[in-house]
Design a protein around this motif. Structure first.
Motif, PDB file in Angstrom:
ATOM      1  N   TRP A 198      -7.847 -10.292  -6.230  1.00  0.00           N
ATOM      2  CA  TRP A 198      -7.296  -9.051  -5.700  1.00  0.00           C
ATOM      3  C   TRP A 198      -8.418  -8.033  -5.534  1.00  0.00           C
ATOM      4  O   TRP A 198      -9.359  -8.001  -6.332  1.00  0.00           O
ATOM      5  CB  TRP A 198      -6.221  -8.488  -6.636  1.00  0.00           C
TER       6      TRP A 198
ATOM      7  N   GLY B 190      -6.525  -1.923  -2.417  1.00  0.00           N
ATOM      8  CA  GLY B 190      -5.660  -1.850  -1.251  1.00  0.00           C
ATOM      9  C   GLY B 190      -6.162  -0.924  -0.173  1.00  0.00           C
ATOM     10  O   GLY B 190      -5.627  -0.909   0.945  1.00  0.00           O
TER      11      GLY B 190
ATOM     12  N   LYS C  10      -3.481   5.964  -1.724  1.00  0.00           N
ATOM     13  CA  LYS C  10      -3.218   4.542  -1.959  1.00  0.00           C
ATOM     14  C   LYS C  10      -3.983   4.059  -3.177  1.00  0.00           C
ATOM     15  O   LYS C  10      -5.212   4.124  -3.228  1.00  0.00           O
ATOM     16  CB  LYS C  10      -3.611   3.720  -0.727  1.00  0.00           C
TER      17      LYS C  10
ATOM     18  N   ASN D 120      -3.444   0.722  -5.109  1.00  0.00           N
ATOM     19  CA  ASN D 120      -2.886  -0.574  -5.469  1.00  0.00           C
ATOM     20  C   ASN D 120      -3.928  -1.656  -5.195  1.00  0.00           C
ATOM     21  O   ASN D 120      -5.061  -1.353  -4.830  1.00  0.00           O
ATOM     22  CB  ASN D 120      -1.583  -0.839  -4.708  1.00  0.00           C
TER      23      ASN D 120
ATOM     24  N   GLN E 221      -4.746  -5.604  -3.309  1.00  0.00           N
ATOM     25  CA  GLN E 221      -4.347  -6.355  -2.131  1.00  0.00           C
ATOM     26  C   GLN E 221      -5.140  -7.656  -2.050  1.00  0.00           C
ATOM     27  O   GLN E 221      -6.285  -7.728  -2.506  1.00  0.00           O
ATOM     28  CB  GLN E 221      -4.624  -5.500  -0.892  1.00  0.00           C
TER      29      GLN E 221
ATOM     30  N   ASN F 126       0.375  -7.378  -1.590  1.00  0.00           N
ATOM     31  CA  ASN F 126      -0.157  -6.369  -2.502  1.00  0.00           C
ATOM     32  C   ASN F 126       0.435  -6.495  -3.898  1.00  0.00           C
ATOM     33  O   ASN F 126       1.431  -7.216  -4.116  1.00  0.00           O
ATOM     34  CB  ASN F 126       0.033  -4.951  -1.943  1.00  0.00           C
TER      35      ASN F 126
ATOM     36  N   THR G  97       4.745  -7.402  -7.064  1.00  0.00           N
ATOM     37  CA  THR G  97       4.033  -8.017  -5.950  1.00  0.00           C
ATOM     38  C   THR G  97       4.961  -8.043  -4.742  1.00  0.00           C
ATOM     39  O   THR G  97       6.186  -8.179  -4.868  1.00  0.00           O
ATOM     40  CB  THR G  97       3.566  -9.441  -6.276  1.00  0.00           C
TER      41      THR G  97
END
Length: 227
Positions: free
Chosen positions: A26, A29, A41, A43, A45, A85, A171
């Protein structure tokens, strides 16, 4: 138009997606966020280089292609390859924002106009707290938190956010659709007519009036659609 679609993924598909995501890397994001959205933002992704990205996209797109409700609600001409994400820990929210009107394809080959946005939930609601998708429209504010495998679609022009995940992990798969019918009001009218026709066929059968109305639906679609 805001619409939820249950059971887009089967149990087997959901298990396969969860297994592939469990072993995936990951990254931030922000890699797909515009200038404004990047400020709110926070998070994670899946990057384009993730080992299972191609398989995950095929799985989701295959499920969408067989879903009649998704087709009639969005009338998709093009779909940006789905993204995935994760919200958890310190990377747990996405503040209010509007999706960019034009989305660059992951391979850099061109742009797709985002008419409809969609979130496909991959975590069950009991696996996390918070993480509600909040969507503002002309009828007020709507909170969405669906069962794993279910989807919500909404206009890409809507202001929306994901509230902080305070426990567990959320998720999801998200994507953008360019519709054959660009105008959202026309798209809504066609959807409502199609749903009404379905009910009429089930209740009274293929009468002359139903056949005539079906012709009206398709003639409106011919007039309004570009493909």
């Amino acid at each position: 138009m805001l619409l939820t679609i249950d059971d887009v993924l089967t149990r087997e598909e959901l298990a396969a997606a969860s297994s592939m995501l469990a072993g995936s890397p990951w990254v931030s994001g922000k890699i797909t966020a515009g200038t404004q959205a990047a400020q709110v933002k926070n998070n994670l992704q899946l990057p384009e280089t993730a080992p299972h990205m191609a398989d995950l996209r095929r799985l989701v797109l295959g499920a969408l292609h067989r879903n009649a409700l998704f087709f009639t609600a969005t009338l998709p001409e093009k779909i940006v390859p789905p993204f995935f994400n994760r919200y958890s820990g310190d990377t747990n929210h996405y503040g209010f924002h509007v999706d960019n009107a034009m989305r660059l394809l992951p391979d850099g080959s061109g742009y797709i106009r985002a008419d409809v946005s969609a979130t496909l939930f991959l975590s069950s609601p009991d696996e996390y707290e918070g993480g509600e998708l909040i969507i503002n429209d002309t009828f007020g504010q709507h909170g969405v938190k669906l069962q794993a495998g279910s989807m919500v679609i909404y206009p890409s022009s809507s202001v929306h956010q994901v509230t902080p995940v305070t426990r567990g992990e959320r998720t999801a798969c998200f994507m953008f659709i360019q519709s054959m019918v660009r105008d959202p009001n026309q798209r809504r009218l066609l959807y409502e007519m199609d749903m009404a026709l379905l009910q009429l066929r089930q209740s009274i059968g293929e009468t002359d009036a139903v056949v005539s109305l079906t012709g009206t639906y398709h003639n409106l679609l011919r007039q309004w659609a570009d493909s």
